[in-house]
Design a protein around this motif. Structure first.
Motif: not given
Length: 125
Positions: A78-100
């Motif tokens: 969750a922290t990794a997704v949050l940090l990626a999303g804070l850096s770039d919203r699309e990257a956060g979404l992509a990482s969240a979907l891949l992790l899911a």
């Protein structure tokens, strides 16, 4: 080595070309891959430690190890997704979907392994 146990790693490997060809943010893939591999390492170490504790007859300690590391792994991802999303919203979404997707595949594979793993029953030789 049981292939269904490691199908999540195959899915992670297959996601790389999808990210590259689909023009998805590579930061999202990198964050998801790093978080997933780290949590898999933690899971393996915790499993070994829990087996040692169980063999020594310390069930509560084994359960505590499993519980603590399970919560820690969720927080890590969750922290990794949050940090990626804070850096770039699309990257956060992509990482969240891949992790899911990886989490879903991993849980399904663990269930299949558990279903087909024949345990010796009490009273049977």
């Amino acid at each position: 080595m049981s292939p269904p146990k490691y199908v999540d790693l195959v899915v992670l490997s297959a996601a790389l070309p999808v990210f590259l060809l689909g023009g998805l943010p590579m930061l999202g893939f990198a964050v998801a891959a790093a978080a997933w591999l780290a949590q898999r390492g933690i899971q393996a170490l915790a499993g070994r430690r829990a087996r040692v504790e169980l063999a020594a007859g310390r069930r509560q300690r084994a359960m505590g190890i499993v519980a603590a590391t399970t919560l820690g792994r969720v927080w890590l991802m969750a922290t990794a997704v949050l940090l990626a999303g804070l850096s770039d919203r699309e990257a956060g979404l992509a990482s969240a979907l891949l992790l899911a997707a990886l989490f879903t595949v991993s849980i399904a594979a663990q269930g299949i392994v558990h279903l087909f793993n024949e345990e010796p029953q009490a009273g049977k030789a």
